[in-house]
Design a protein around this motif. Structure first.
Motif, mmCIF file in Angstrom:
data_model
loop_
_atom_site.group_PDB
_atom_site.id
_atom_site.type_symbol
_atom_site.label_atom_id
_atom_site.label_comp_id
_atom_site.label_asym_id
_atom_site.label_seq_id
_atom_site.Cartn_x
_atom_site.Cartn_y
_atom_site.Cartn_z
ATOM 1 N N THR A 238 1.826 0.589 -7.019
ATOM 2 C CA THR A 238 2.353 -0.236 -5.931
ATOM 3 C C THR A 238 1.819 0.292 -4.608
ATOM 4 O OG1 THR A 238 4.391 -0.654 -7.167
ATOM 5 C CG2 THR A 238 4.439 -1.068 -4.796
ATOM 6 N N ARG A 239 1.175 -0.590 -3.864
ATOM 7 C CA ARG A 239 0.680 -0.226 -2.531
ATOM 8 C C ARG A 239 1.058 -1.343 -1.561
ATOM 9 N NH1 ARG A 239 -2.737 4.077 -1.840
ATOM 10 N NH2 ARG A 239 -3.575 5.031 -3.737
ATOM 11 N N THR A 240 2.085 -1.097 -0.787
ATOM 12 C CA THR A 240 2.542 -2.060 0.201
ATOM 13 C C THR A 240 2.622 -1.370 1.556
ATOM 14 O OG1 THR A 240 4.865 -1.520 -0.280
ATOM 15 C CG2 THR A 240 3.875 -3.355 -1.502
ATOM 16 N N PRO A 241 2.527 -2.124 2.652
ATOM 17 C CA PRO A 241 2.670 -1.499 3.973
ATOM 18 C C PRO A 241 4.069 -0.903 4.139
ATOM 19 C CG PRO A 241 1.666 -3.671 4.154
ATOM 20 C CD PRO A 241 2.150 -3.548 2.747
ATOM 21 N N VAL A 242 4.129 0.365 4.514
ATOM 22 C CA VAL A 242 5.396 1.077 4.671
ATOM 23 C C VAL A 242 5.396 1.757 6.031
ATOM 24 C CG1 VAL A 242 6.946 2.822 3.725
ATOM 25 C CG2 VAL A 242 5.525 1.473 2.181
ATOM 26 N N THR A 274 2.506 3.147 10.140
ATOM 27 C CA THR A 274 2.485 2.385 8.886
ATOM 28 C C THR A 274 1.343 2.838 7.993
ATOM 29 O OG1 THR A 274 3.384 0.481 10.075
ATOM 30 C CG2 THR A 274 2.452 0.068 7.889
ATOM 31 N N LEU A 276 -0.145 2.531 3.599
ATOM 32 C CA LEU A 276 -0.059 1.791 2.339
ATOM 33 C C LEU A 276 0.393 2.743 1.247
ATOM 34 C CD1 LEU A 276 -3.256 -0.470 2.225
ATOM 35 C CD2 LEU A 276 -0.891 -1.215 2.406
ATOM 36 N N ASP A 278 3.718 3.558 -2.056
ATOM 37 C CA ASP A 278 4.911 3.238 -2.822
ATOM 38 C C ASP A 278 6.134 3.592 -1.983
ATOM 39 O OD1 ASP A 278 7.125 3.306 -4.582
ATOM 40 O OD2 ASP A 278 5.788 3.596 -6.298
ATOM 41 N N PRO A 279 6.956 2.617 -1.587
ATOM 42 C CA PRO A 279 8.099 2.920 -0.715
ATOM 43 C C PRO A 279 9.077 3.916 -1.326
ATOM 44 C CG PRO A 279 7.694 0.546 -0.836
ATOM 45 C CD PRO A 279 6.844 1.168 -1.878
ATOM 46 N N HIS A 365 -1.096 9.446 -2.409
ATOM 47 C CA HIS A 365 -1.359 8.519 -1.301
ATOM 48 C C HIS A 365 -2.624 8.896 -0.519
ATOM 49 C CE1 HIS A 365 2.833 7.461 -2.124
ATOM 50 N NE2 HIS A 365 2.633 6.354 -1.439
ATOM 51 N N THR A 388 -2.719 1.788 7.624
ATOM 52 C CA THR A 388 -3.039 0.527 6.946
ATOM 53 C C THR A 388 -4.270 -0.097 7.591
ATOM 54 O OG1 THR A 388 -1.487 -0.558 8.449
ATOM 55 C CG2 THR A 388 -0.685 0.072 6.287
#
Length: 388
Positions: A238-242, A274, A276, A278-279, A365, A388
Motif C-alpha cells: 500500500t502506497r498512499t499519500p500520508v 507528505t 507515499l 502505508d499509513p 519506505h 510525494t
C-alpha cells in the motif's frame, strides 16, 4: 649511521616498487580501458608507419637509382641519395605529427567508448547499491546480446531471487510462529483473569496470579512487536499519500488517553510533510518513537515531536530528555532486543523492538533514520522519507 644507508635505500626502493605495482589496482576500469585502447592505437600506428617507411624507401630506390641525380637550370646538382634522404626525413616527421594528433583524438574517443561499454556494469552497480531487504524484488533485467556483461547481470538477478526467497521464508517463519504463540497466551490471560475474579482466592495466589498476568502481558507485547517487525520488513503493498503531521497528531491524541509510566511534557511542533507509504506502518513508526521517548525519560522530563519538510524530505523528529546516551551505543539501540545499559532479559520498559521496528519501516519506505545524543541527556531521532 653509514651502515644503515644502504638498508634505507633498499627500503625506499622496495616501497617505490610496491607503489608502482599497486598503481594498476588504484586506476578505474574506464581509465585502464582508455589507456589500453590508446596504447594499442599508437602501437598499430607505429607499426603502420614503419611498414610505410620501408615501402616508400623501396619506391624511391626504384625511381631514383644510385648514381643518378637532378641538375637545375642554374647549374646546381642534387644526387638521388640526397633526394631519398630528404623525402624520407620529411615523410617521417610529418607522419609522426599526424600520428600524435590522431592518437590524441583516438584516446579522447576511447574514453567515451569505454564509458559506453561500461554503462551496463554501472547499471548493475547502481541496482546493487539501491537494493535492501525490502527491495529484493527488483531485478536488473539487462537487455542485449548474450555476452559476459549480460551473464553477470543474470547471475546477479538469480542471486537476488535466492536472497528474496530466504528473507521471505524467514519472515513467514517469524509471522507464523508469532501467530501460533498468540493463541496460548490469550488463553492463559483469560484463565488468569477469571481466576483473579474468584473471591475465595487467597492473597498469595492472587499475588502470583497478578505476577503471571504481568508476565503474560509482556509476552503478548513481544509477540505483537515480532509480528509488526515481520510485516514492516516486507515490500509495501500500500502506497498512499500520508501527511506526517496528521499521523503525529493522531498518535499524540491516542497517547493522551493512555496512562503513562512517568509524567512528561509533550510539545507539538507539527507542520505538513507528505510522503507515499502505508499509513498504518507510519503510525506505528511515530508511535514507537514517542513511546520510546516517554519510557526512557525521567519524571518531569520533556518530549518534542516535530514534523515538516527538511532539505527536500518529509521529516519527523522526536527529541526527549533523559539519561545520557553514549554515542557509541546509539547504533546498537536499533538492533532487536537491545536496550541501553540492560541485558536481554530486562523487559520492564518494553521488548526492545521499538527502534528495530522504526528502522524496518523507514527502510521499507526507502528513507533514512538518524539518531544523535541530546546535550544534557536523552536522544534526538530524525526520520527522513521521500516526498510525494
Amino acid at each position: 649511521m653509514p651502515g644503515d644507508r644502504p638498508a634505507e635505500g633498499r627500503g625506499e626502493g622496495s616501497s617505490l616498487l610496491a607503489d608502482l605495482r599497486s598503481l594498476p589496482n588504484r586506476i578505474s576500469v574506464r581509465l585502464r580501458l582508455t589507456v589500453l585502447y590508446g596504447a594499442l592505437f599508437f602501437l598499430a600506428g607505429m607499426l603502420l608507419l614503419f611498414v610505410t617507411y620501408l615501402l616508400l624507401r623501396s619506391v624511391l630506390d626504384s625511381v631514383f637509382p644510385a648514381g643518378t641525380g637532378i641538375r637545375y637550370p642554374d647549374g646546381s646538382y642534387i644526387s638521388s641519395e640526397a633526394i631519398r634522404d630528404l623525402a624520407m626525413r620529411r615523410m617521417l616527421i610529418r607522419s609522426l605529427l599526424a600520428l600524435l594528433g590522431v592518437g590524441i583524438i583516438a584516446v579522447v574517443m576511447g574514453y567515451f567508448v569505454a564509458d559506453r561499454a561500461l554503462s551496463p556494469l554501472q547499471r548493475v552497480t547502481a541496482t546493487a547499491r539501491r537494493l535492501s531487504e525490502s527491495t529484493l524484488h527488483e531485478r536488473i533485467a539487462l537487455d542485449g546480446p548474450e555476452d559476459e556483461i549480460k551473464e553477470l547481470a543474470d547471475t546477479f538477478d538469480a542471486m537476488l531471487a535466492r536472497l528474496g526467497d530466504a528473507f521471505d521464508a524467514q519472515r513467514r517463519f517469524v509471522g507464523n510462529a508469532s501467530h501460533e504463540l498468540r493463541t496460548p497466551l490469550a488463553i492463559n490471560r483469560t484463565l488468569l483473569e477469571v481466576a483473579l475474579t474468584d473471591p475465595e482466592v487467597s492473597d498469595d495466589l492472587r499475588t502470583v496470579g497478578r505476577t503471571l498476568l504481568a508476565n503474560n502481558a509482556r509476552h503478548e507485547r513481544l509477540i505483537e512487536g515480532l509480528l509488526l517487525l515481520a510485516r514492516s520488513e516486507r515490500e509495501l503493498t500500500t502506497r498512499t499519500p500520508v501527511d506526517l503531521s496528521e499521523v503525529a497528531a493522531t498518535v499524540l491524541t491516542n497517547l493522551e488517553r493512555r496512562e503513562q509510566p512517568n509524567e512528561v511534557t509533550v510539545h507539538r511542533e507539527l507542520t505538513s510533510g507528505t510522503t507515499l507509504g502505508d499509513p498504518v506502518l507510519l503510525e506505528h513508526l511515530v508511535g514507537n518513537l514517542v513511546d520510546n521517548a516517554i519510557k526512557h525519560n525521567s519524571d518531569g522530563g520533556e518530549v518534542w515531536v516535530r514534523t515538516g519538510v527538511l532539505t527536500g524530505y518529509a521529516t519527523v523528529q522526536v527529541e526527549n530528555t533523559g539519561p545520557v546516551v553514549p554515542a557509541y551505543e546509539i547504533e546498537r539501540l536499533f538492533e532487536p532486543f537491545r536496550r541501553l545499559n540492560a541485558d536481554r532479559l530486562e523487559s520492564a520498559k518494553g521488548a526492545g523492538l521499538g527502534l528495530s521496528i522504526v528502522r524496518s519501516v523507514v527502510v521499507a519506505h526507502r528513507g533514512r533514520v538518524y539518531a544523535a545524543p541530546r546535550q544534557g541527556g536523552g536522544l534526538v531521532i530524525t526520520v527522513r522519507l521521500p516526498l510525494t
